[in-house]
Design an enzyme around this catalytic site. Structure first.
Site, PDB file in Angstrom:
ATOM      1  N   LYS A 143       7.765   5.470   2.480  1.00 26.71           N
ATOM      2  CA  LYS A 143       8.425   4.274   3.034  1.00 26.71           C
ATOM      3  C   LYS A 143       9.078   3.454   1.924  1.00 26.71           C
ATOM      4  O   LYS A 143      10.114   2.827   2.144  1.00 26.71           O
ATOM      5  CB  LYS A 143       7.427   3.447   3.845  1.00 26.71           C
ATOM      6  CG  LYS A 143       6.869   4.238   5.019  1.00 26.71           C
ATOM      7  CD  LYS A 143       5.906   3.453   5.860  1.00 26.71           C
ATOM      8  CE  LYS A 143       5.225   4.341   6.884  1.00 26.71           C
ATOM      9  NZ  LYS A 143       4.251   5.297   6.294  1.00 26.71           N
ATOM     10  N   ASP A 197      -5.172  -3.522  -6.863  1.00 30.17           N
ATOM     11  CA  ASP A 197      -5.680  -3.692  -5.509  1.00 30.17           C
ATOM     12  C   ASP A 197      -4.792  -4.701  -4.758  1.00 30.17           C
ATOM     13  O   ASP A 197      -4.602  -5.827  -5.227  1.00 30.17           O
ATOM     14  CB  ASP A 197      -7.127  -4.201  -5.601  1.00 30.17           C
ATOM     15  CG  ASP A 197      -7.825  -4.163  -4.256  1.00 30.17           C
ATOM     16  OD1 ASP A 197      -7.206  -4.556  -3.242  1.00 30.17           O
ATOM     17  OD2 ASP A 197      -8.988  -3.728  -4.222  1.00 30.17           O
ATOM     18  N   PRO A 242       2.086   7.817  -0.834  1.00 29.82           N
ATOM     19  CA  PRO A 242       2.892   8.464  -1.867  1.00 29.82           C
ATOM     20  C   PRO A 242       4.330   7.953  -1.960  1.00 29.82           C
ATOM     21  O   PRO A 242       5.101   8.459  -2.761  1.00 29.82           O
ATOM     22  CB  PRO A 242       2.879   9.936  -1.438  1.00 29.82           C
ATOM     23  CG  PRO A 242       2.724   9.892   0.049  1.00 29.82           C
ATOM     24  CD  PRO A 242       1.874   8.691   0.343  1.00 29.82           C
ATOM     25  N   ALA A 250       0.905  -1.173   0.000  1.00 29.03           N
ATOM     26  CA  ALA A 250       0.000   0.000   0.000  1.00 29.03           C
ATOM     27  C   ALA A 250       0.931   1.207   0.000  1.00 29.03           C
ATOM     28  O   ALA A 250       1.177   1.825   1.030  1.00 29.03           O
ATOM     29  CB  ALA A 250      -0.894  -0.029   1.231  1.00 29.03           C
ATOM     30  N   ALA A 251       1.452   1.544  -1.167  1.00 28.11           N
ATOM     31  CA  ALA A 251       2.720   2.283  -1.202  1.00 28.11           C
ATOM     32  C   ALA A 251       2.648   3.806  -1.286  1.00 28.11           C
ATOM     33  O   ALA A 251       3.567   4.486  -0.829  1.00 28.11           O
ATOM     34  CB  ALA A 251       3.558   1.765  -2.381  1.00 28.11           C
ATOM     35  N   CYS A 308      -1.531   4.310  10.973  1.00 27.14           N
ATOM     36  CA  CYS A 308      -1.452   5.530  11.774  1.00 27.14           C
ATOM     37  C   CYS A 308      -2.810   5.776  12.437  1.00 27.14           C
ATOM     38  O   CYS A 308      -3.306   6.885  12.478  1.00 27.14           O
ATOM     39  CB  CYS A 308      -0.971   6.724  10.954  1.00 27.14           C
ATOM     40  SG  CYS A 308      -2.028   7.146   9.559  1.00 27.14           S
TER      41      CYS A 308
HETATM   42  N1  SAM Z   1       3.236   3.754   2.838  1.00 27.29           N
HETATM   43  C1  SAM Z   1       2.831   5.051   2.301  1.00 27.29           C
HETATM   44  C2  SAM Z   1       3.926   6.069   2.581  1.00 27.29           C
HETATM   45  O1  SAM Z   1       4.661   5.909   3.565  1.00 27.29           O
HETATM   46  O2  SAM Z   1       4.060   7.020   1.813  1.00 27.29           O
HETATM   47  C3  SAM Z   1       1.502   5.482   2.878  1.00 27.29           C
HETATM   48  C4  SAM Z   1       0.424   4.477   2.622  1.00 27.29           C
HETATM   49  S1  SAM Z   1      -1.177   5.032   3.109  1.00 27.29           S
HETATM   50  C5  SAM Z   1      -1.156   4.767   4.798  1.00 27.29           C
HETATM   51  C6  SAM Z   1      -2.169   3.710   2.541  1.00 27.29           C
HETATM   52  C7  SAM Z   1      -2.303   3.612   1.038  1.00 27.29           C
HETATM   53  O3  SAM Z   1      -3.065   2.435   0.730  1.00 27.29           O
HETATM   54  C8  SAM Z   1      -3.049   4.774   0.372  1.00 27.29           C
HETATM   55  O4  SAM Z   1      -2.249   5.329  -0.627  1.00 27.29           O
HETATM   56  C9  SAM Z   1      -4.294   4.112  -0.227  1.00 27.29           C
HETATM   57  O5  SAM Z   1      -4.699   4.683  -1.453  1.00 27.29           O
HETATM   58  C10 SAM Z   1      -3.800   2.691  -0.429  1.00 27.29           C
HETATM   59  N2  SAM Z   1      -4.871   1.675  -0.544  1.00 27.29           N
HETATM   60  C11 SAM Z   1      -6.212   1.812  -0.338  1.00 27.29           C
HETATM   61  N3  SAM Z   1      -6.838   0.681  -0.616  1.00 27.29           N
HETATM   62  C12 SAM Z   1      -5.888  -0.206  -1.006  1.00 27.29           C
HETATM   63  C13 SAM Z   1      -5.930  -1.551  -1.463  1.00 27.29           C
HETATM   64  N4  SAM Z   1      -7.077  -2.230  -1.561  1.00 27.29           N
HETATM   65  N5  SAM Z   1      -4.757  -2.158  -1.809  1.00 27.29           N
HETATM   66  C14 SAM Z   1      -3.582  -1.488  -1.696  1.00 27.29           C
HETATM   67  N6  SAM Z   1      -3.501  -0.212  -1.284  1.00 27.29           N
HETATM   68  C15 SAM Z   1      -4.635   0.420  -0.940  1.00 27.29           C
END
Ligand code: SAM
Length: 312
Positions: A121, A166, A118, A115-116, A238
């Site tokens: 990480k 997804d 922006p 879930a990468a 978070c």
């Molecule tokens: N790890 C990122 C960073 O440090 O920059 C922040 C990630 S943020 C907490 C969670 C991310 O998961 C969002 O960008 C969101 O769009 C994405 N997300 C939402 N649904 C998802 C899914 N079904 N599969 C994967 N990612 C998903």
């Protein structure tokens, strides 16, 4: 503006009584700004020299090399430096830096960021891998996906392969493929609430928290499927809510507990608390006690982290 009442009532039941007032206060003021050197483009000493020449006053964060703090009012100046435009530094909260560091990927490994966007990480993972091996970064939101791609490019990452898909489908498509997986799950972002920013809480409700919990459970199962035997999985959010932290882990352990262990975490500060043993009707597996809930301070965002290993 005040925080949603249902949120503060729940928070009072989650954090230790003696810390509750201090935790509540952290929502009232901007955090100190922290940033780190991008090791793919610079070194701590080079960046320090560059910033000092530009007249930027910074302090080193003692417990992490190449990490610095500045006052919130100096952030604008930092974002006007050549080091910032050249991708030699990245502004990021300390909690967010800790998650990939604890996952500790090594050069040449096969790593998945599920879930990468922006990409804050993902960038650290790439740096620790020294731009070698294979780093898959998954993000389904179109707009956020392109932000991720821009960030990786600007910061000089060359070992990442990006997928607009997804995360729930990845485990079945790529069974037992990765040495390390980061699941920094989509969450209700409770740790980002600010009493001076109405928008930060406007989408929150207990119902939303429970809905998000279902998505987190499915993402964790997908991550488990994609993990090699002997591989490591770091789960983080978070959010403070047990539904988004202990509960998805409980769900995973109920299904695959015989093939999983949790690993103890040692953090270099004391604003941490152990996970809850129970919440509502749920009693949690004692292995979850190895996870850590980071309590917010004037510098560090609240966060939850659990490191798991898949046994062979
Ligand atoms: N790890 C990122 C960073 O440090 O920059 C922040 C990630 S943020 C907490 C969670 C991310 O998961 C969002 O960008 C969101 O769009 C994405 N997300 C939402 N649904 C998802 C899914 N079904 N599969 C994967 N990612 C998903």
């Amino acid at each position: 503006m005040s925080l949603p009442e249902a949120f503060t009532e729940r928070l009072e039941k989650i954090v230790p009584h003696e810390r509750f007032a201090a935790v509540l206060k952290t929502f009232d003021a901007p955090k100190q700004v922290t940033f780190r050197v991008n090791t793919l483009k610079s070194t701590p000493s080079e960046l320090e020299a560059e910033l000092s020449q530009g007249g930027i006053a910074f302090e080193r964060v003692e417990w992490m090399e190449g990490v610095y703090r500045i006052a919130p009012e100096d952030k604008l100046r930092l974002t006007q430096t050549e080091a910032f435009y050249g991708g030699r530094l990245y502004i990021q909260n300390l909690s967010s830096m800790i998650a990939p560091v604890l996952l500790a990927p090594r050069p040449e490994e096969t790593v998945l960021d599920l879930a990468a966007a922006p990409g804050g990480k993902t960038l650290i993972l790439a740096g620790m891998m020294q731009n070698t091996g294979w780093l898959s970064a998954v993000e389904p939101s179109r707009e956020r996906f392109f932000r991720l791609c821009d960030n990786l490019k600007q910061q000089g990452v060359t070992n990442a392969h990006t997928y607009m898909t997804d995360g729930r489908s990845v485990g079945k498509k790529c069974p037992e493929m990765f040495d390390r997986i980061l699941l920094d799950a989509p969450c209700s972002s409770e740790a980002r609430f600010k009493t001076y920013d109405e928008k930060s809480t406007s989408f929150w409700s207990v119902h939303k928290v429970k809905e998000t919990s279902k998505l987190q459970r499915r993402l964790l199962l997908s991550a488990f499927d994609a993990l090699k035997p002997g591989g490591k999985l770091l789960y983080s959010t978070c959010s403070f809510s047990p539904e988004e932290n202990e509960s998805p882990l409980q769900h995973l352990l109920e299904r695959h507990g015989e093939r999983l262990k949790t690993l103890p975490l040692v953090l270099p500060f004391d604003n941490v608390q152990k996970p809850l043993e129970r919440w509502g009707k749920e009693v949690y597996d004692e292995r979850i006690q190895n996870a850590v809930r980071i309590l917010p301070t004037d510098t560090i965002d609240g966060f939850f982290i659990c490191l798991l290993e898949k046994t062979s």
